[in-house]
Design a protein around this motif. Sequence first.
Motif, PDB file in Angstrom:
ATOM      1  N   VAL A 194     -15.265   2.378  28.235  1.00 35.25           N
ATOM      2  CA  VAL A 194     -13.547   1.674  28.982  1.00 35.25           C
ATOM      3  C   VAL A 194     -13.521   2.853  29.921  1.00 35.25           C
ATOM      4  O   VAL A 194     -12.448   2.556  31.549  1.00 35.25           O
ATOM      5  N   GLU A 195     -13.634   4.154  30.436  1.00 36.73           N
ATOM      6  CA  GLU A 195     -13.054   5.453  31.388  1.00 36.73           C
ATOM      7  C   GLU A 195     -13.550   5.624  32.188  1.00 36.73           C
ATOM      8  O   GLU A 195     -13.274   4.930  33.138  1.00 36.73           O
ATOM      9  N   SER A 196     -15.050   4.410  32.308  1.00 36.29           N
ATOM     10  CA  SER A 196     -16.205   4.702  33.790  1.00 36.29           C
ATOM     11  C   SER A 196     -15.110   3.262  34.093  1.00 36.29           C
ATOM     12  O   SER A 196     -15.350   3.328  34.857  1.00 36.29           O
ATOM     13  N   ALA A 197     -15.000   2.657  33.119  1.00 35.70           N
ATOM     14  CA  ALA A 197     -14.268   1.030  34.023  1.00 35.70           C
ATOM     15  C   ALA A 197     -12.908   1.652  34.707  1.00 35.70           C
ATOM     16  O   ALA A 197     -12.719   0.706  35.876  1.00 35.70           O
ATOM     17  N   ALA A 198     -11.944   1.935  34.159  1.00 34.29           N
ATOM     18  CA  ALA A 198     -10.163   3.070  34.427  1.00 34.29           C
ATOM     19  C   ALA A 198     -10.996   3.388  36.701  1.00 34.29           C
ATOM     20  O   ALA A 198     -10.422   3.181  36.452  1.00 34.29           O
ATOM     21  N   ARG A 199     -12.205   3.903  35.951  1.00 36.39           N
ATOM     22  CA  ARG A 199     -12.291   5.324  37.458  1.00 36.39           C
ATOM     23  C   ARG A 199     -13.311   4.233  38.229  1.00 36.39           C
ATOM     24  O   ARG A 199     -12.895   4.014  39.313  1.00 36.39           O
ATOM     25  N   GLU A 200     -14.182   3.195  38.175  1.00 36.60           N
ATOM     26  CA  GLU A 200     -14.719   2.388  38.788  1.00 36.60           C
ATOM     27  C   GLU A 200     -13.444   1.237  39.540  1.00 36.60           C
ATOM     28  O   GLU A 200     -13.619   1.364  40.575  1.00 36.60           O
ATOM     29  N   ILE A 201     -12.766   0.871  38.717  1.00 33.09           N
ATOM     30  CA  ILE A 201     -11.255  -0.130  39.195  1.00 33.09           C
ATOM     31  C   ILE A 201     -10.474   0.401  40.243  1.00 33.09           C
ATOM     32  O   ILE A 201     -10.594   0.750  41.357  1.00 33.09           O
ATOM     33  N   ALA A 202     -10.350   1.920  39.438  1.00 32.02           N
ATOM     34  CA  ALA A 202      -9.037   2.541  40.566  1.00 32.02           C
ATOM     35  C   ALA A 202     -10.310   2.857  41.741  1.00 32.02           C
ATOM     36  O   ALA A 202      -9.258   2.736  43.216  1.00 32.02           O
ATOM     37  N   LEU A 203     -11.387   3.377  41.988  1.00 28.88           N
ATOM     38  CA  LEU A 203     -12.070   3.112  43.384  1.00 28.88           C
ATOM     39  C   LEU A 203     -12.112   2.697  44.172  1.00 28.88           C
ATOM     40  O   LEU A 203     -11.968   2.379  45.835  1.00 28.88           O
ATOM     41  N   TRP A 204     -12.278   1.371  43.018  1.00 33.70           N
ATOM     42  CA  TRP A 204     -12.924  -0.602  44.341  1.00 33.70           C
ATOM     43  C   TRP A 204     -11.999  -1.420  44.482  1.00 33.70           C
ATOM     44  O   TRP A 204     -11.568  -1.878  45.137  1.00 33.70           O
ATOM     45  N   PHE A 205     -10.798  -0.867  43.335  1.00 33.80           N
ATOM     46  CA  PHE A 205      -9.080  -1.802  43.893  1.00 33.80           C
ATOM     47  C   PHE A 205      -8.071  -0.974  43.551  1.00 33.80           C
ATOM     48  O   PHE A 205      -7.345  -1.267  43.316  1.00 33.80           O
ATOM     49  N   PRO A 206      -8.295   0.252  45.283  1.00 35.56           N
ATOM     50  CA  PRO A 206      -6.995   0.825  44.998  1.00 35.56           C
ATOM     51  C   PRO A 206      -5.268   0.156  45.387  1.00 35.56           C
ATOM     52  O   PRO A 206      -4.743   0.252  44.843  1.00 35.56           O
ATOM     53  N   GLU A 207      -5.559  -1.060  46.164  1.00 42.96           N
ATOM     54  CA  GLU A 207      -4.937  -1.925  45.947  1.00 42.96           C
ATOM     55  C   GLU A 207      -4.611  -2.511  44.670  1.00 42.96           C
ATOM     56  O   GLU A 207      -3.078  -2.599  44.485  1.00 42.96           O
ATOM     57  N   GLY A 208      -5.126  -2.372  43.796  1.00 42.99           N
ATOM     58  CA  GLY A 208      -4.294  -2.650  42.594  1.00 42.99           C
ATOM     59  C   GLY A 208      -4.873  -4.559  42.083  1.00 42.99           C
ATOM     60  O   GLY A 208      -5.455  -4.356  43.649  1.00 42.99           O
ATOM     61  N   VAL A 209      -5.129  -4.041  40.786  1.00 42.83           N
ATOM     62  CA  VAL A 209      -5.424  -6.438  41.346  1.00 42.83           C
ATOM     63  C   VAL A 209      -4.153  -6.596  40.414  1.00 42.83           C
ATOM     64  O   VAL A 209      -3.064  -6.537  40.837  1.00 42.83           O
ATOM     65  N   VAL A 210      -4.467  -8.098  40.582  1.00 39.61           N
ATOM     66  CA  VAL A 210      -3.469  -9.066  40.131  1.00 39.61           C
ATOM     67  C   VAL A 210      -2.722  -9.647  38.611  1.00 39.61           C
ATOM     68  O   VAL A 210      -3.559  -9.134  37.709  1.00 39.61           O
ATOM     69  N   GLY A 211      -1.376  -9.396  38.555  1.00 41.37           N
ATOM     70  CA  GLY A 211      -1.415  -9.457  37.208  1.00 41.37           C
ATOM     71  C   GLY A 211      -1.147 -11.117  36.970  1.00 41.37           C
ATOM     72  O   GLY A 211       0.011 -11.237  37.222  1.00 41.37           O
ATOM     73  N   TRP A 212      -1.840 -11.369  36.125  1.00 43.95           N
ATOM     74  CA  TRP A 212      -1.322 -13.125  35.710  1.00 43.95           C
ATOM     75  C   TRP A 212      -1.912 -13.083  34.325  1.00 43.95           C
ATOM     76  O   TRP A 212      -3.043 -12.341  33.962  1.00 43.95           O
ATOM     77  N   THR A 213      -1.765 -14.111  33.459  1.00 42.86           N
ATOM     78  CA  THR A 213      -2.090 -14.908  32.192  1.00 42.86           C
ATOM     79  C   THR A 213      -2.565 -15.878  32.603  1.00 42.86           C
ATOM     80  O   THR A 213      -1.770 -16.825  32.400  1.00 42.86           O
ATOM     81  N   SER A 214      -3.774 -16.269  31.732  1.00 41.94           N
ATOM     82  CA  SER A 214      -3.771 -17.759  31.667  1.00 41.94           C
ATOM     83  C   SER A 214      -3.265 -18.356  30.835  1.00 41.94           C
ATOM     84  O   SER A 214      -3.481 -17.618  29.789  1.00 41.94           O
ATOM     85  N   SER A 215      -3.191 -20.059  31.085  1.00 46.03           N
ATOM     86  CA  SER A 215      -2.214 -20.893  30.508  1.00 46.03           C
ATOM     87  C   SER A 215      -3.659 -21.136  29.194  1.00 46.03           C
ATOM     88  O   SER A 215      -2.915 -21.955  28.180  1.00 46.03           O
ATOM     89  N   LEU A 216      -4.342 -21.151  29.373  1.00 46.25           N
ATOM     90  CA  LEU A 216      -5.476 -21.014  28.144  1.00 46.25           C
ATOM     91  C   LEU A 216      -5.720 -20.235  27.435  1.00 46.25           C
ATOM     92  O   LEU A 216      -6.640 -20.465  25.898  1.00 46.25           O
ATOM     93  N   HIS A 217      -5.254 -18.690  27.483  1.00 43.97           N
ATOM     94  CA  HIS A 217      -5.214 -17.588  26.827  1.00 43.97           C
ATOM     95  C   HIS A 217      -4.995 -18.055  24.599  1.00 43.97           C
ATOM     96  O   HIS A 217      -6.308 -17.557  24.157  1.00 43.97           O
ATOM     97  N   PRO A 218      -4.155 -18.877  24.740  1.00 48.14           N
ATOM     98  CA  PRO A 218      -3.980 -19.624  22.855  1.00 48.14           C
ATOM     99  C   PRO A 218      -5.392 -20.371  23.039  1.00 48.14           C
ATOM    100  O   PRO A 218      -5.948 -20.486  21.050  1.00 48.14           O
ATOM    101  N   TRP A 219      -5.782 -20.992  23.850  1.00 46.78           N
ATOM    102  CA  TRP A 219      -7.603 -21.494  23.430  1.00 46.78           C
ATOM    103  C   TRP A 219      -8.669 -20.939  23.095  1.00 46.78           C
ATOM    104  O   TRP A 219      -9.513 -21.120  22.987  1.00 46.78           O
ATOM    105  N   VAL A 220      -8.015 -19.111  23.539  1.00 44.02           N
ATOM    106  CA  VAL A 220      -9.325 -18.171  23.162  1.00 44.02           C
ATOM    107  C   VAL A 220      -9.579 -17.356  22.189  1.00 44.02           C
ATOM    108  O   VAL A 220     -10.052 -17.150  21.755  1.00 44.02           O
ATOM    109  N   TYR A 221      -8.251 -17.096  22.121  1.00 40.93           N
ATOM    110  CA  TYR A 221      -8.108 -15.808  21.270  1.00 40.93           C
ATOM    111  C   TYR A 221      -6.699 -16.813  20.522  1.00 40.93           C
ATOM    112  O   TYR A 221      -5.868 -17.423  20.474  1.00 40.93           O
ATOM    113  N   GLU A 222      -6.516 -16.075  19.204  1.00 39.16           N
ATOM    114  CA  GLU A 222      -5.915 -16.397  17.940  1.00 39.16           C
ATOM    115  C   GLU A 222      -4.350 -15.735  18.159  1.00 39.16           C
ATOM    116  O   GLU A 222      -3.740 -16.790  17.611  1.00 39.16           O
ATOM    117  N   LYS A 223      -4.171 -14.947  18.778  1.00 40.57           N
ATOM    118  CA  LYS A 223      -2.826 -14.565  18.744  1.00 40.57           C
ATOM    119  C   LYS A 223      -3.136 -12.715  19.507  1.00 40.57           C
ATOM    120  O   LYS A 223      -4.158 -12.747  20.166  1.00 40.57           O
TER     121      LYS A 223
END
Length: 149
Positions: free
Chosen positions: A120-149
């Motif tokens: 998880v720590e290296s993921a945070a470092r790599e995401i900051a390196l490759w996506f300094p502009e940030g990523v897109v915040g969105w939630t899939s409408s399928l979320h309740p069909w993939v996760y119980e809650k």
Amino acid sequence: MEQSFIMIKPDGVQRGLVGDIISRFENKGFSLKGLKLVSVDRAFAEKHYADLSARPFFNALVQYIISGPVVAMVWEGKSVVATGRKIIGATNPSDSAPGTIRGDFAIEMGRNVIHGSDAVESAAREIALWFPEGVVGWTSSLHPWVYEK
Ligand code: UDP
Ligand code: MG
């Protein structure tokens, strides 16, 4: 929610594996939060793999990563870092189980098609390196069909 940095390496792009690889993460239920096709220079590749700079294969690895465009991605989901590593398979494709990306598509370590964050720590470092502009915040409408809650 946990995020991982996943990169399709130049051989994966050249071999036309982008669609198949993205499908595996999508089909699992993970959500795509960042995606771009980029060519990186030597200094950037050396920064990404800084932890491996003392290893004998470092120069060949950097040369490999800068040999063509890569697809940089951020995938999100429960335990996506560890599960992403399982989807990818072992570093050496000779040890990668069939059904994993490297097990299905690769033969050699220096052409193993894909990178995935190892913690998880290296993921945070790599995401900051490759996506300094940030990523897109969105939630899939399928979320309740993939996760119980
Ligand atoms: N690599 C290599 N020879 C080795 C070990 C690694 O060419 O003996 C390459 C391989 O492409 C690997 C990358 O260096 O994916 C990064 O190494 P790491 O140990 O982080 O493996 P990964 O996390 O990618 O499975
Ligand atoms: Mg690694």
